[in-house]
Design a protein around this motif. Structure first.
Motif, PDB file in Angstrom:
ATOM      1  N   TYR A 137      -0.214   1.844   6.594  1.00 22.55           N
ATOM      2  CA  TYR A 137      -0.320   0.386   6.571  1.00 22.55           C
ATOM      3  C   TYR A 137       0.846  -0.190   5.776  1.00 22.55           C
ATOM      4  CZ  TYR A 137      -1.642  -4.276   5.112  1.00 22.55           C
ATOM      5  OH  TYR A 137      -1.623  -5.612   4.857  1.00 22.55           O
ATOM      6  N   VAL A 138       1.552  -1.115   6.401  1.00 23.78           N
ATOM      7  CA  VAL A 138       2.638  -1.844   5.732  1.00 23.78           C
ATOM      8  C   VAL A 138       2.387  -3.326   5.963  1.00 23.78           C
ATOM      9  CG1 VAL A 138       5.109  -2.301   5.688  1.00 23.78           C
ATOM     10  CG2 VAL A 138       4.307   0.023   6.027  1.00 23.78           C
ATOM     11  N   VAL A 170       7.912  -0.494  -6.010  1.00 24.82           N
ATOM     12  CA  VAL A 170       6.802   0.265  -5.448  1.00 24.82           C
ATOM     13  C   VAL A 170       5.610  -0.681  -5.364  1.00 24.82           C
ATOM     14  CG1 VAL A 170       5.269   2.253  -5.694  1.00 24.82           C
ATOM     15  CG2 VAL A 170       7.660   2.426  -6.445  1.00 24.82           C
ATOM     16  N   VAL A 171       5.072  -0.846  -4.176  1.00 27.49           N
ATOM     17  CA  VAL A 171       3.951  -1.758  -3.958  1.00 27.49           C
ATOM     18  C   VAL A 171       2.691  -0.932  -3.730  1.00 27.49           C
ATOM     19  CG1 VAL A 171       3.031  -3.641  -2.570  1.00 27.49           C
ATOM     20  CG2 VAL A 171       5.507  -3.465  -2.947  1.00 27.49           C
ATOM     21  N   GLY A 172       1.716  -1.110  -4.614  1.00 26.83           N
ATOM     22  CA  GLY A 172       0.485  -0.334  -4.546  1.00 26.83           C
ATOM     23  C   GLY A 172       0.383   0.577  -5.745  1.00 26.83           C
ATOM     24  N   ALA A 173      -0.680   0.400  -6.552  1.00 23.50           N
ATOM     25  CA  ALA A 173      -0.745   1.073  -7.853  1.00 23.50           C
ATOM     26  C   ALA A 173      -1.956   1.987  -7.983  1.00 23.50           C
ATOM     27  CB  ALA A 173      -0.744   0.031  -8.968  1.00 23.50           C
ATOM     28  N   ARG A 239     -12.296   3.039  -0.234  1.00 22.53           N
ATOM     29  CA  ARG A 239     -11.741   3.079   1.120  1.00 22.53           C
ATOM     30  C   ARG A 239     -10.572   2.126   1.313  1.00 22.53           C
ATOM     31  NH1 ARG A 239     -16.469   3.841   5.764  1.00 22.53           N
ATOM     32  NH2 ARG A 239     -16.768   6.088   5.387  1.00 22.53           N
ATOM     33  N   PHE A 240     -10.635   0.963   0.685  1.00 21.87           N
ATOM     34  CA  PHE A 240      -9.668  -0.073   1.008  1.00 21.87           C
ATOM     35  C   PHE A 240      -8.748  -0.463  -0.147  1.00 21.87           C
ATOM     36  CE2 PHE A 240     -13.416  -0.770   3.760  1.00 21.87           C
ATOM     37  CZ  PHE A 240     -12.823  -0.435   4.962  1.00 21.87           C
ATOM     38  N   HIS A 241      -8.997   0.032  -1.348  1.00 23.84           N
ATOM     39  CA  HIS A 241      -8.158  -0.376  -2.483  1.00 23.84           C
ATOM     40  C   HIS A 241      -7.630   0.798  -3.304  1.00 23.84           C
ATOM     41  CE1 HIS A 241      -9.199  -4.521  -1.698  1.00 23.84           C
ATOM     42  NE2 HIS A 241     -10.475  -4.229  -1.760  1.00 23.84           N
ATOM     43  N   VAL A 285      12.213  -0.528  -1.262  1.00 21.25           N
ATOM     44  CA  VAL A 285      10.788  -0.814  -1.396  1.00 21.25           C
ATOM     45  C   VAL A 285      10.025   0.398  -0.874  1.00 21.25           C
ATOM     46  CG1 VAL A 285       8.846  -2.240  -0.688  1.00 21.25           C
ATOM     47  CG2 VAL A 285      11.067  -3.311  -1.137  1.00 21.25           C
ATOM     48  N   VAL A 286       9.129   0.912  -1.705  1.00 21.55           N
ATOM     49  CA  VAL A 286       8.222   1.982  -1.268  1.00 21.55           C
ATOM     50  C   VAL A 286       6.834   1.363  -1.154  1.00 21.55           C
ATOM     51  CG1 VAL A 286       7.210   4.223  -1.773  1.00 21.55           C
ATOM     52  CG2 VAL A 286       9.599   3.765  -2.395  1.00 21.55           C
ATOM     53  N   TRP A 287       6.296   1.383   0.052  1.00 19.49           N
ATOM     54  CA  TRP A 287       4.981   0.787   0.306  1.00 19.49           C
ATOM     55  C   TRP A 287       3.908   1.851   0.092  1.00 19.49           C
ATOM     56  CZ3 TRP A 287       5.073  -4.303   0.698  1.00 19.49           C
ATOM     57  CH2 TRP A 287       6.201  -4.939   1.214  1.00 19.49           C
ATOM     58  N   ALA A 288       3.300   1.869  -1.070  1.00 19.70           N
ATOM     59  CA  ALA A 288       2.176   2.775  -1.349  1.00 19.70           C
ATOM     60  C   ALA A 288       0.880   2.019  -1.090  1.00 19.70           C
ATOM     61  CB  ALA A 288       2.247   3.288  -2.774  1.00 19.70           C
ATOM     62  N   THR A 289       0.788   1.504   0.122  1.00 16.31           N
ATOM     63  CA  THR A 289      -0.267   0.556   0.488  1.00 16.31           C
ATOM     64  C   THR A 289      -1.341   1.179   1.371  1.00 16.31           C
ATOM     65  OG1 THR A 289       1.377  -0.197   2.132  1.00 16.31           O
ATOM     66  CG2 THR A 289       1.041  -1.575   0.200  1.00 16.31           C
ATOM     67  N   GLY A 290      -1.370   2.493   1.423  1.00 12.12           N
ATOM     68  CA  GLY A 290      -2.458   3.157   2.107  1.00 12.12           C
ATOM     69  C   GLY A 290      -2.290   3.228   3.612  1.00 12.12           C
TER      70      GLY A 290
END
Length: 365
Positions: A137-138, A170-173, A239-241, A285-290
């Motif tokens: 997911y981006v 980095v987006v997503g922690a 599941r979602f966060h 940008v690294v999308w660590a958004t699952g």
């Protein structure tokens, strides 16, 4: 295309699919496992270079075969891939590699699976594509970023050397995002953006964790489940966060000079991501958004608005014979761990075998 008929088809030869195969084999049921990879375990081998499991080796067993490492070590992603391959060989599981499933349909009482080579007709299907079979997911704003900014999803990230010189966002922690931010913080100015998912304070390799981990693991298996109020409350968050920080702590990020921002990245100005109200000049940008659950290849209407199948512990009441294994929080928090895959798969196989037995009794009457 040739048509093959078999009682059960398992789609995916990751830990969930292999565990399901083990339990079907123990019960003497005919099955085959289909997997698109050229080697069993390749989904793990393709992860970033320094990835290690968050659970000690003694908790990383699939049923019937201990993980071959000292009990308080943390296996690397390549060691996990090799273990899964050895597991398949040890039990001589019937795996057809290099076979991508294109569609799954229901024809009467049977399921029909079309691959890029053959067709399989079966009474039961276990969809075990799991976490690593999902679609990265981006956010939509990614398309509005300046094309000179290198963008990678965390599933594509391998090492800091992939990145361009200059700052990294980095987006997503959750645990993956914090691990990546900590690693790239050694060589790049780094910003980590995303809500604070919490952290488990003790170090994974500390003496304190030797005492605490059995308690934590028990909670992950038996308390944070879909049967308990606290487990049902946590299910959508997991599941979602994403889950809490495990290996990397807040203090580790601070030591590396990682700028921590807890607001979401939802805006782009002049091609630059807006972080905490300010456009940032970043080179990467690294999308660590699952991941998103995408089952558009399954033409059976059993999915909810959230993309997940309407199942309980992997059993789909609306479509007898259709099962899932390897889902996030399939039964408990531990479902995302290798050790959790075995219990979830056993429940699915128990139901599958019991259903077939009851159908035979009904047919005899």
């Amino acid at each position: 295309m040739d048509t093959n008929e078999i009682e059960t088809v398992i789609i995916g030869a990751g830990q969930a699919g292999l565990a399901a195969g083990y339990h079907l084999q123990r019960r003497g049921r005919p099955f085959v496992i289909l997997d698109a990879n050229s080697r069993t375990g390749d989904n793990w081998r393709r992860q970033w270079d320094t990835l290690q499991l968050y659970s000690p080796a003694q908790y990383d067993n699939l049923p019937g075969l201990p993980f071959p490492a000292p009990k308080w070590t943390f296996p690397t992603k390549d060691e996990v891939g090799d273990y899964l391959e050895a597991y398949a060989h040890h039990f001589d599981l019937p795996i057809v590699l290099g076979t991508r499933v294109r569609s799954l349909e229901r024809h009467g009482d049977q399921c029909v699976i079309t691959t890029d080579g053959d067709i399989y007709r079966c009474d039961n299907v276990v969809v075990a594509t799991g976490t690593f079979g999902r679609t990265p997911y981006v956010p939509a704003i990614a398309d509005r970023l300046d094309p000179t900014i290198l963008q990678l999803h965390s599933s594509e990230y391998r090492r800091p050397g992939q990145l361009r010189e200059g700052p990294v966002l980095v987006v997503g922690a959750s645990h993956s995002g914090t691990d990546v931010a900590h690693e790239v913080g050694q060589t790049h100015p780094t910003i980590l953006a995303g809500r604070d998912c919490g952290q488990i304070p003790p170090r994974l390799d500390s003496r304190a964790m030797h005492l605490l981990f059995p308690v934590v693991h028990f909670a992950w298996q038996h308390i944070l489940t879909r049967r308990t109020p606290i487990g049902r409350k946590q299910l959508p968050h997991i599941r979602f966060h994403g889950g809490p920080m495990l290996r990397v702590k807040r203090a580790d990020l601070a030591v590396r000079g990682v700028e921590r921002v807890t607001s979401r990245v939802e805006e782009v100005r002049d091609g630059r991501p807006v972080v905490d109200g300010t456009p940032r000049d970043v080179a990467n940008v690294v999308w660590a958004t699952g991941f998103r659950q995408v089952y558009d290849w399954i033409d059976i209407p059993v999915f909810g608005e959230d993309g997940y199948p309407r199942e309980l512990r992997g059993v789909v009441d609306e479509a007898p014979g259709l099962y899932f294994a390897g889902l996030s929080f399939q039964y408990a928090f531990s479902s995302m761990l290798i050790a959790g895959a075995g219990r979830d798969a056993e429940y699915v196989v128990d139901h599958l075998v019991a259903r077939r037995a009851s159908e035979k009794i009904a047919a005899a009457d």
